[in-house]
Design an enzyme around this catalytic site. Sequence first.
Site, PDB file in Angstrom:
ATOM      1  N   PHE A  82       1.212 -11.097  -6.696  1.00 23.20           N
ATOM      2  CA  PHE A  82       1.381  -9.804  -6.025  1.00 23.20           C
ATOM      3  C   PHE A  82       1.496  -9.950  -4.509  1.00 23.20           C
ATOM      4  CE2 PHE A  82      -1.068  -8.875  -9.873  1.00 23.20           C
ATOM      5  CZ  PHE A  82      -0.424  -7.766 -10.377  1.00 23.20           C
ATOM      6  N   ALA A  83       0.977 -11.055  -3.962  1.00 19.76           N
ATOM      7  CA  ALA A  83       0.836 -11.147  -2.498  1.00 19.76           C
ATOM      8  C   ALA A  83       2.181 -10.975  -1.806  1.00 19.76           C
ATOM      9  CB  ALA A  83       0.220 -12.489  -2.117  1.00 19.76           C
ATOM     10  N   LEU A  85       4.181  -8.608   1.799  1.00 19.10           N
ATOM     11  CA  LEU A  85       4.214  -7.431   2.676  1.00 19.10           C
ATOM     12  C   LEU A  85       5.219  -6.450   2.080  1.00 19.10           C
ATOM     13  CD1 LEU A  85       4.279  -9.311   6.097  1.00 19.10           C
ATOM     14  CD2 LEU A  85       2.297  -8.281   4.950  1.00 19.10           C
ATOM     15  N   SER A 126      10.735  -5.292  -7.467  1.00 24.29           N
ATOM     16  CA  SER A 126      10.789  -3.861  -7.140  1.00 24.29           C
ATOM     17  C   SER A 126      12.137  -3.280  -7.532  1.00 24.29           C
ATOM     18  CB  SER A 126      10.591  -3.725  -5.629  1.00 24.29           C
ATOM     19  OG  SER A 126      10.908  -2.427  -5.203  1.00 24.29           O
ATOM     20  N   TYR A 150      12.960  -6.033   3.346  1.00 24.42           N
ATOM     21  CA  TYR A 150      11.920  -6.107   2.310  1.00 24.42           C
ATOM     22  C   TYR A 150      12.568  -6.303   0.934  1.00 24.42           C
ATOM     23  CZ  TYR A 150       8.793  -4.433  -1.313  1.00 24.42           C
ATOM     24  OH  TYR A 150       8.092  -4.325  -2.488  1.00 24.42           O
ATOM     25  N   LYS A 154      12.705  -9.591  -1.940  1.00 29.09           N
ATOM     26  CA  LYS A 154      12.453  -9.546  -3.390  1.00 29.09           C
ATOM     27  C   LYS A 154      13.651 -10.127  -4.148  1.00 29.09           C
ATOM     28  CE  LYS A 154       8.420  -7.611  -3.285  1.00 29.09           C
ATOM     29  NZ  LYS A 154       7.228  -8.363  -3.670  1.00 29.09           N
TER      30      LYS A 154
HETATM   31  P1  NAD Z   1      -0.836  -4.383  -1.185  1.00 30.31           P
HETATM   32  O1  NAD Z   1      -0.433  -4.541   0.230  1.00 30.31           O
HETATM   33  O2  NAD Z   1      -1.904  -3.420  -1.501  1.00 30.31           O
HETATM   34  O3  NAD Z   1      -1.219  -5.795  -1.829  1.00 30.31           O
HETATM   35  C1  NAD Z   1      -0.607  -6.996  -1.420  1.00 30.31           C
HETATM   36  C2  NAD Z   1      -1.720  -7.970  -1.088  1.00 30.31           C
HETATM   37  O4  NAD Z   1      -1.140  -9.214  -0.679  1.00 30.31           O
HETATM   38  C3  NAD Z   1      -2.632  -7.505   0.052  1.00 30.31           C
HETATM   39  O5  NAD Z   1      -3.975  -7.518  -0.403  1.00 30.31           O
HETATM   40  C4  NAD Z   1      -2.381  -8.510   1.166  1.00 30.31           C
HETATM   41  O6  NAD Z   1      -3.541  -8.733   1.939  1.00 30.31           O
HETATM   42  C5  NAD Z   1      -1.937  -9.734   0.377  1.00 30.31           C
HETATM   43  N1  NAD Z   1      -1.087 -10.678   1.118  1.00 30.31           N
HETATM   44  C6  NAD Z   1       0.032 -10.423   1.821  1.00 30.31           C
HETATM   45  N2  NAD Z   1       0.540 -11.557   2.312  1.00 30.31           N
HETATM   46  C7  NAD Z   1      -0.280 -12.564   1.925  1.00 30.31           C
HETATM   47  C8  NAD Z   1      -0.276 -13.964   2.115  1.00 30.31           C
HETATM   48  N3  NAD Z   1       0.660 -14.576   2.841  1.00 30.31           N
HETATM   49  N4  NAD Z   1      -1.286 -14.684   1.567  1.00 30.31           N
HETATM   50  C9  NAD Z   1      -2.266 -14.096   0.850  1.00 30.31           C
HETATM   51  N5  NAD Z   1      -2.304 -12.774   0.629  1.00 30.31           N
HETATM   52  C10 NAD Z   1      -1.319 -12.012   1.159  1.00 30.31           C
HETATM   53  O7  NAD Z   1       0.508  -4.013  -1.987  1.00 30.31           O
HETATM   54  P2  NAD Z   1       0.694  -3.495  -3.483  1.00 30.31           P
HETATM   55  O8  NAD Z   1       1.190  -2.107  -3.408  1.00 30.31           O
HETATM   56  O9  NAD Z   1      -0.480  -3.821  -4.294  1.00 30.31           O
HETATM   57  O10 NAD Z   1       1.914  -4.395  -3.920  1.00 30.31           O
HETATM   58  C11 NAD Z   1       1.748  -5.605  -4.621  1.00 30.31           C
HETATM   59  C12 NAD Z   1       3.097  -6.235  -4.818  1.00 30.31           C
HETATM   60  O11 NAD Z   1       3.946  -5.339  -5.513  1.00 30.31           O
HETATM   61  C13 NAD Z   1       3.820  -6.572  -3.515  1.00 30.31           C
HETATM   62  O12 NAD Z   1       4.482  -7.803  -3.674  1.00 30.31           O
HETATM   63  C14 NAD Z   1       4.814  -5.448  -3.361  1.00 30.31           C
HETATM   64  O13 NAD Z   1       5.950  -5.837  -2.644  1.00 30.31           O
HETATM   65  C15 NAD Z   1       5.161  -5.155  -4.817  1.00 30.31           C
HETATM   66  N6  NAD Z   1       5.635  -3.792  -5.030  1.00 30.31           N
HETATM   67  C16 NAD Z   1       4.889  -2.747  -4.575  1.00 30.31           C
HETATM   68  C17 NAD Z   1       5.360  -1.447  -4.767  1.00 30.31           C
HETATM   69  C18 NAD Z   1       4.590  -0.268  -4.224  1.00 30.31           C
HETATM   70  O14 NAD Z   1       5.180   0.784  -4.010  1.00 30.31           O
HETATM   71  N7  NAD Z   1       3.285  -0.381  -4.009  1.00 30.31           N
HETATM   72  C19 NAD Z   1       6.570  -1.218  -5.440  1.00 30.31           C
HETATM   73  C20 NAD Z   1       7.291  -2.320  -5.907  1.00 30.31           C
HETATM   74  C21 NAD Z   1       6.814  -3.607  -5.700  1.00 30.31           C
HETATM   75  C1  WQD Z   2       9.514   9.005  -2.196  1.00 24.32           C
HETATM   76  C2  WQD Z   2      10.289  10.274  -1.883  1.00 24.32           C
HETATM   77  C3  WQD Z   2      11.194  10.409   0.354  1.00 24.32           C
HETATM   78  C4  WQD Z   2       7.383  10.535   2.439  1.00 24.32           C
HETATM   79  C5  WQD Z   2       9.311   3.032  -1.505  1.00 24.32           C
HETATM   80  C6  WQD Z   2       9.993   1.733  -1.182  1.00 24.32           C
HETATM   81  C7  WQD Z   2      10.286   0.984  -2.446  1.00 24.32           C
HETATM   82  C8  WQD Z   2       9.029   0.797  -3.301  1.00 24.32           C
HETATM   83  C9  WQD Z   2       8.310   2.097  -3.494  1.00 24.32           C
HETATM   84  C10 WQD Z   2       8.068  -1.339  -2.839  1.00 24.32           C
HETATM   85  C11 WQD Z   2      11.570  10.032  -1.087  1.00 24.32           C
HETATM   86  C12 WQD Z   2      10.157  11.484   0.125  1.00 24.32           C
HETATM   87  C13 WQD Z   2       8.353  10.474   1.456  1.00 24.32           C
HETATM   88  C14 WQD Z   2       7.207  11.740   3.172  1.00 24.32           C
HETATM   89  C15 WQD Z   2       8.987  12.740   1.887  1.00 24.32           C
HETATM   90  N1  WQD Z   2       8.099  -0.076  -2.686  1.00 24.32           N
HETATM   91  N2  WQD Z   2       9.145  11.561   1.196  1.00 24.32           N
HETATM   92  N3  WQD Z   2       8.022  12.802   2.870  1.00 24.32           N
HETATM   93  O1  WQD Z   2      11.186   5.421  -0.644  1.00 24.32           O
HETATM   94  O2  WQD Z   2      11.198   5.908  -3.134  1.00 24.32           O
HETATM   95  O3  WQD Z   2      10.176   3.837  -2.303  1.00 24.32           O
HETATM   96  O4  WQD Z   2       8.106   2.755  -2.243  1.00 24.32           O
HETATM   97  O5  WQD Z   2       8.814  -2.042  -3.450  1.00 24.32           O
HETATM   98  O6  WQD Z   2      10.826  -0.230  -2.059  1.00 24.32           O
HETATM   99  O7  WQD Z   2      11.200   2.038  -0.485  1.00 24.32           O
HETATM  100  O8  WQD Z   2       9.036   5.956  -1.891  1.00 24.32           O
HETATM  101  O9  WQD Z   2       7.048   7.316  -1.462  1.00 24.32           O
HETATM  102  O10 WQD Z   2       8.413   6.511   0.510  1.00 24.32           O
HETATM  103  O11 WQD Z   2       9.354   8.273  -0.977  1.00 24.32           O
HETATM  104  O12 WQD Z   2       9.693  13.721   1.652  1.00 24.32           O
HETATM  105  O13 WQD Z   2       6.382  11.843   4.085  1.00 24.32           O
HETATM  106  O14 WQD Z   2       9.471  11.108  -1.048  1.00 24.32           O
HETATM  107  O15 WQD Z   2      12.268  10.919   1.086  1.00 24.32           O
HETATM  108  O16 WQD Z   2      12.529  10.923  -1.549  1.00 24.32           O
HETATM  109  P1  WQD Z   2      10.518   5.330  -1.939  1.00 24.32           P
HETATM  110  P2  WQD Z   2       8.377   6.977  -0.905  1.00 24.32           P
END
Ligand code: NAD
Ligand code: WQD
Length: 338
Positions: A82-83, A85, A126, A150, A154
Site C-alpha cells: 500500500f505504501a 503518496l 487505482s 500520481y 501507478k
Molecule cells: P495513506 O496515505 O493513508 O497510506 C499510505 C501509507 O504509505 C502511509 O501510511 C504512508 O506513511 C506510507 N508511505 C508512503 N511512502 C512510504 C515509503 N516510502 N516508505 C514507507 N511507507 C510509506 O493512503 P491510502 O489511502 O491508505 O492508500 C493506500 C494505497 O492505495 C496508496 O498506494 C494509494 O495510492 C492507493 N490508492 C488510494 C486511493 C484512495 O483514494 N485512498 C485510491 C486508489 C489507490
Molecule cells: C470526487 C468528486 C469532485 C472535493 C481521487 C483521485 C483518484 C483516487 C481517488 C487515488 C469529484 C467532487 C471533490 C470537493 C467536490 N485516488 N468534489 N468538492 O477526484 O474522483 O479521485 O481520489 O488513487 O486518483 O483523483 O475523488 O473525492 O477528489 O472527488 O465537488 O471539495 O467530488 O469534483 O467529482 P476523485 P474526489
Amino acid sequence: MEKFTLVTGGTGYIGSHTVVALMEAGYQVVIVDNLENSSDKVLSRIESITGTLPVFIRADLRETTTITKIFEEYPISSVLHFAGLKAVGESVENPAKYYDNNIGSTLSLINAMKSSIVSTLVFSSSATVYSPSKEPPFDEEATRGPTNPYGMSKYFIEQILTDVALADENWSIGLLRYFNPIGAHPTGLIGEMPTGIPNNLVPYIMQVAVEKLEKLYIFGDDYETPDGSCIRDYVHVVDLARGHLAALRFLEGVNGTHVWNLGTGKGSSVLELVKAVEEAIGKPIPREVVGRREGDIPVVFADVEKASNELTWRAENTLTRMCLDHWNWQRQNPDGYQ
Ligand code: NAD
Ligand code: WQD
C-alpha cells in the site's frame, strides 16, 4: 513456523483496515511504514479491534537494506504493498517526489523480495490509470492513460510488476484498481486521517459536518449527468480490505500477473453523496456550487464482473452505510489520531 504477511503502508487508511481483516482471518502481520502520512497511534486501535498488536517497523521502503533485513527476520510469505503518496495535486506540482517515492519504493521492495525468494505481491493501483477518453463502466481491459504524475506512477508500477512476473514465472502478482474508497471501520476506531485541508470529497464534507470547514464547494453542476454533478464509484474501505484477502487467496494458487477492479459497479453523483451524508448525520451540509475542478472526469464507475467471477468478491456496503461509518469515525476522532 507461522508465516507472515508484510503490509507496506499498513498504518495508512486502506492498509490499516486490511491489517484488521488479515488478523481477523488468522494471518500474522508485519507492518512497515515510514509514517509520512499516518500515525503509529493506529496500532493500539488495531489491537483494540483484533486483540493483538501487529508487529510494526518504522522504515522507508526505499532503504532496501533495512527492508531485506525484515525479510531475514520474519518468515514472510506474501506482501500487500500500500505504501505510496497519493495526492494528485501535489504530484502535479512535484512529480519527481511522486516518481521517486512510489516507483523507488516498489523497486526497492521487489529487490528485497527477490533476495528473500518471496514472490507473492498485491499492489494498490487505482482507477486513475484508465484513460478518460473511455465511456464507463471501466473494465480491466479499458484503455489506460493517466492524466497526472500520481496516476502515471501507478501505471508505470503496473508495467514494472507485469514485466517482473513475465521474466520469472515464480511471481504471483495482483494489481488492484480501487475506485473511490470511503467509510471507516464500524467501530469508529480507525479511519482516514487527512493532513491539512482534505482534497477528497467525503473527508471534506465530514470536516464541514464537524464545523472545522465552513461549507462544501461543489465543483460544477453543469456536467452531462442527470443532476449535473460528477459521478463516482464510492466503495467502503472494509469491502476493499476483504478484496485484498480474496486476491491473496487467489494468488496462493496461481502465477503471473492478475488485475481486478475493486468498486461497487454503481455510480453516485456528488449531490447524491451529499444527500446520503445529510441523512447519515441528520443535519444539512452548507454548500456552494462553484466552477469545475481542472482534470475532473464527468462519470467514473467500475465494471466489477472480473473480481466477482475470479475472486468471488463483491462490495456489500451501501452508500448510506459508508457515510454512517465515515461519520462515526469523524465524530469520534475530529482530529484524527491526534
Ligand atoms: P495513506 O496515505 O493513508 O497510506 C499510505 C501509507 O504509505 C502511509 O501510511 C504512508 O506513511 C506510507 N508511505 C508512503 N511512502 C512510504 C515509503 N516510502 N516508505 C514507507 N511507507 C510509506 O493512503 P491510502 O489511502 O491508505 O492508500 C493506500 C494505497 O492505495 C496508496 O498506494 C494509494 O495510492 C492507493 N490508492 C488510494 C486511493 C484512495 O483514494 N485512498 C485510491 C486508489 C489507490
Ligand atoms: C470526487 C468528486 C469532485 C472535493 C481521487 C483521485 C483518484 C483516487 C481517488 C487515488 C469529484 C467532487 C471533490 C470537493 C467536490 N485516488 N468534489 N468538492 O477526484 O474522483 O479521485 O481520489 O488513487 O486518483 O483523483 O475523488 O473525492 O477528489 O472527488 O465537488 O471539495 O467530488 O469534483 O467529482 P476523485 P474526489
